[in-house]
Structure formats: structure tokens, C-alpha cells
Design a protein around this motif. Sequence first.
Motif, PDB file in Angstrom:
ATOM      1  N   PHE A 270       0.813  -1.217   0.000  1.00  0.00           N
ATOM      2  CA  PHE A 270       0.000   0.000   0.000  1.00  0.00           C
ATOM      3  C   PHE A 270       0.848   1.270   0.000  1.00  0.00           C
ATOM      4  O   PHE A 270       0.324   2.360  -0.211  1.00  0.00           O
ATOM      5  CB  PHE A 270      -0.926   0.021   1.214  1.00  0.00           C
ATOM      6  N   ALA A 271       2.138   1.121   0.271  1.00  0.00           N
ATOM      7  CA  ALA A 271       3.055   2.264   0.271  1.00  0.00           C
ATOM      8  C   ALA A 271       4.301   1.885  -0.512  1.00  0.00           C
ATOM      9  O   ALA A 271       4.822   0.778  -0.360  1.00  0.00           O
ATOM     10  CB  ALA A 271       3.408   2.667   1.697  1.00  0.00           C
ATOM     11  N   GLU A 272       4.764   2.781  -1.348  1.00  0.00           N
ATOM     12  CA  GLU A 272       5.891   2.475  -2.223  1.00  0.00           C
ATOM     13  C   GLU A 272       7.163   2.161  -1.443  1.00  0.00           C
ATOM     14  O   GLU A 272       8.004   1.387  -1.906  1.00  0.00           O
ATOM     15  CB  GLU A 272       6.133   3.644  -3.190  1.00  0.00           C
ATOM     16  N   GLU A 273       7.310   2.752  -0.258  1.00  0.00           N
ATOM     17  CA  GLU A 273       8.515   2.493   0.538  1.00  0.00           C
ATOM     18  C   GLU A 273       8.552   1.062   1.073  1.00  0.00           C
ATOM     19  O   GLU A 273       9.614   0.574   1.474  1.00  0.00           O
ATOM     20  CB  GLU A 273       8.625   3.493   1.698  1.00  0.00           C
ATOM     21  N   GLU A 274       7.408   0.385   1.094  1.00  0.00           N
ATOM     22  CA  GLU A 274       7.379  -1.006   1.553  1.00  0.00           C
ATOM     23  C   GLU A 274       8.009  -1.946   0.536  1.00  0.00           C
ATOM     24  O   GLU A 274       8.492  -3.025   0.885  1.00  0.00           O
ATOM     25  CB  GLU A 274       5.927  -1.440   1.804  1.00  0.00           C
ATOM     26  N   GLU A 275       7.996  -1.539  -0.729  1.00  0.00           N
ATOM     27  CA  GLU A 275       8.395  -2.435  -1.808  1.00  0.00           C
ATOM     28  C   GLU A 275       9.839  -2.913  -1.677  1.00  0.00           C
ATOM     29  O   GLU A 275      10.113  -4.109  -1.704  1.00  0.00           O
ATOM     30  CB  GLU A 275       8.195  -1.743  -3.159  1.00  0.00           C
TER      31      GLU A 275
ATOM     32  N   ASP B 231      16.201 -17.642  -5.547  1.00  0.00           N
ATOM     33  CA  ASP B 231      15.863 -18.332  -6.795  1.00  0.00           C
ATOM     34  C   ASP B 231      14.370 -18.284  -7.128  1.00  0.00           C
ATOM     35  O   ASP B 231      13.934 -18.896  -8.109  1.00  0.00           O
ATOM     36  CB  ASP B 231      16.293 -19.800  -6.706  1.00  0.00           C
ATOM     37  N   ILE B 232      13.589 -17.558  -6.332  1.00  0.00           N
ATOM     38  CA  ILE B 232      12.144 -17.499  -6.571  1.00  0.00           C
ATOM     39  C   ILE B 232      11.736 -16.053  -6.834  1.00  0.00           C
ATOM     40  O   ILE B 232      12.035 -15.150  -6.051  1.00  0.00           O
ATOM     41  CB  ILE B 232      11.359 -18.057  -5.366  1.00  0.00           C
ATOM     42  N   GLU B 233      11.036 -15.861  -7.929  1.00  0.00           N
ATOM     43  CA  GLU B 233      10.603 -14.522  -8.317  1.00  0.00           C
ATOM     44  C   GLU B 233       9.553 -13.982  -7.341  1.00  0.00           C
ATOM     45  O   GLU B 233       8.668 -14.696  -6.899  1.00  0.00           O
ATOM     46  CB  GLU B 233      10.021 -14.546  -9.725  1.00  0.00           C
ATOM     47  N   LEU B 234       9.667 -12.691  -7.041  1.00  0.00           N
ATOM     48  CA  LEU B 234       8.675 -12.012  -6.221  1.00  0.00           C
ATOM     49  C   LEU B 234       8.064 -10.889  -7.042  1.00  0.00           C
ATOM     50  O   LEU B 234       8.752  -9.986  -7.498  1.00  0.00           O
ATOM     51  CB  LEU B 234       9.309 -11.435  -4.953  1.00  0.00           C
ATOM     52  N   LYS B 235       6.761 -10.974  -7.239  1.00  0.00           N
ATOM     53  CA  LYS B 235       6.025  -9.936  -7.959  1.00  0.00           C
ATOM     54  C   LYS B 235       5.367  -9.029  -6.937  1.00  0.00           C
ATOM     55  O   LYS B 235       4.569  -9.485  -6.103  1.00  0.00           O
ATOM     56  CB  LYS B 235       4.966 -10.573  -8.871  1.00  0.00           C
ATOM     57  N   ILE B 236       5.707  -7.735  -6.987  1.00  0.00           N
ATOM     58  CA  ILE B 236       5.153  -6.764  -6.047  1.00  0.00           C
ATOM     59  C   ILE B 236       4.250  -5.799  -6.807  1.00  0.00           C
ATOM     60  O   ILE B 236       4.660  -5.198  -7.798  1.00  0.00           O
ATOM     61  CB  ILE B 236       6.261  -5.990  -5.318  1.00  0.00           C
ATOM     62  N   ILE B 237       3.037  -5.669  -6.333  1.00  0.00           N
ATOM     63  CA  ILE B 237       2.075  -4.769  -6.968  1.00  0.00           C
ATOM     64  C   ILE B 237       1.705  -3.661  -5.985  1.00  0.00           C
ATOM     65  O   ILE B 237       1.291  -3.943  -4.852  1.00  0.00           O
ATOM     66  CB  ILE B 237       0.809  -5.526  -7.412  1.00  0.00           C
ATOM     67  N   TYR B 238       1.873  -2.448  -6.425  1.00  0.00           N
ATOM     68  CA  TYR B 238       1.534  -1.297  -5.590  1.00  0.00           C
ATOM     69  C   TYR B 238       0.055  -0.978  -5.758  1.00  0.00           C
ATOM     70  O   TYR B 238      -0.445  -0.805  -6.868  1.00  0.00           O
ATOM     71  CB  TYR B 238       2.400  -0.100  -5.985  1.00  0.00           C
TER      72      TYR B 238
ATOM     73  N   SER C 219      -8.627  -7.272  -6.027  1.00  0.00           N
ATOM     74  CA  SER C 219      -8.659  -6.891  -7.441  1.00  0.00           C
ATOM     75  C   SER C 219      -7.283  -6.994  -8.109  1.00  0.00           C
ATOM     76  O   SER C 219      -7.172  -7.590  -9.197  1.00  0.00           O
ATOM     77  CB  SER C 219      -9.221  -5.468  -7.577  1.00  0.00           C
ATOM     78  N   PRO C 220      -6.209  -6.454  -7.515  1.00  0.00           N
ATOM     79  CA  PRO C 220      -4.886  -6.616  -8.137  1.00  0.00           C
ATOM     80  C   PRO C 220      -4.446  -8.070  -8.255  1.00  0.00           C
ATOM     81  O   PRO C 220      -3.812  -8.457  -9.242  1.00  0.00           O
ATOM     82  CB  PRO C 220      -3.950  -5.834  -7.202  1.00  0.00           C
TER      83      PRO C 220
END
Length: 202
Positions: free
Chosen positions: A105-110, A123-130, A138-139
Motif C-alpha cells: 500500500f506504500a511504495e517504501e514497503e516495496e 531463486d524465486i521470483e517475487l512480484k510486487i504490486i503497488y 482486485s490486483p
Amino acid sequence: MSIIITGTIATGLVTIITVIAKFTHGAWLVIVAIPLIVVLFNKIHAHYETLAQQLKLDKSDRTETKEIVTPKVIIPISGISKVVDQSVQYAKSISDDITAITIVFAEEEEQKIRDKWYKLYPDIELKIIYSPYRTILSPLLDYINKVEKETKGATITILMPQFIVKKWWHTLLHNQTAIFLRFFLILKKDIVIATLPYHLKE
């Protein structure tokens, strides 16, 4: 024979007269309710018959799998914990195509969660959605729908980490997103929804 016919006619006439005389006193309810109940029971019976036919297994219906295709595994996470770690270890045992996804919910968390994640699971991809409007479902659904289109019919396993509480009423306080996500995904043909429980001591 004539007695039966006479009796049938008399019964019919009495029924009609009674219905007309008592129509406004509740007889209309019987007239409406009984046919509706009969129709409802017929519909239920037809449903069970159709269901039995679709689930019936004949030898000709079986298809031998020539090649086992490992699924693409997506792990929705809200943070990094023992629950998530258990799911990651299990995912590694069934696939080498694993992606974790989280909503911030906050860009600084990413960057904070990204650094922590890749220290543990490089070795595992992490997809982060803001998500600036603080929506989660929904996201997640948008991303899963996008992956589903890209995989073109391949099986996708949504592995949902979930901790199991000791007291039943504690369940009302947790895992609500998982319940709604499962509800929306259950109708999709090529998506497998799996829950890996982590049992809490208290």
C-alpha cells in the motif's frame, strides 16, 4: 367403474368449490405452493441425474497422461513468515516455476520486502504490486488472469498459505482474502486452488 367416475367428479367439484370459497382465506397459498414444490423437486431430481451422468467414469473416459507437465505455482503472500516459508518449500517440491506475489500500500514497503525476500529465496521470483487504494483482491485477480492468458491453457496452481487457529472464532479474524480469492477462482477451468495449512499452537 361408474362409481369411480362419479366419485372423481364429486371430489373435483368439492375441491373447486372449496378453493373458490376459501381462496382469500389462504387456499391460494396451497394452490401456488404445491405446484412450486413439485417443480422444485423435479428440478432437484433432474440436477442429480445430470450430475451422476457427468461424474460417471467409464473405461473409455480415461485418458492416460503421456507427459507430466509441472504446474506454474503462484503464492499470494502478505508478508514473510513461517506460514509462507512452509508454502515455499512445498512449492519447490512440485514445481520449478514459482512466483510469489504480494500487494503493498506504500511504495517504501516495496524495497524492504524485496530485500528480505531475495535474501531468503534468491531463486524465486517475487512480484510486487503497488495498490494506492489499499485493495488486495482486485490486483491479485488481475495478475492471475494475466498469467492465465500467457500460459495458454497450462495448469496454474494457486498455493495459498494459511494458518489454522485453535479457537473457531479466531477464524473470523483471519484469512478473509483467501476465502474471497478462492470463491472467484474456483470457476476457472485451468486453475488449481490449494491451501497449505500451518497449525498454530494457541
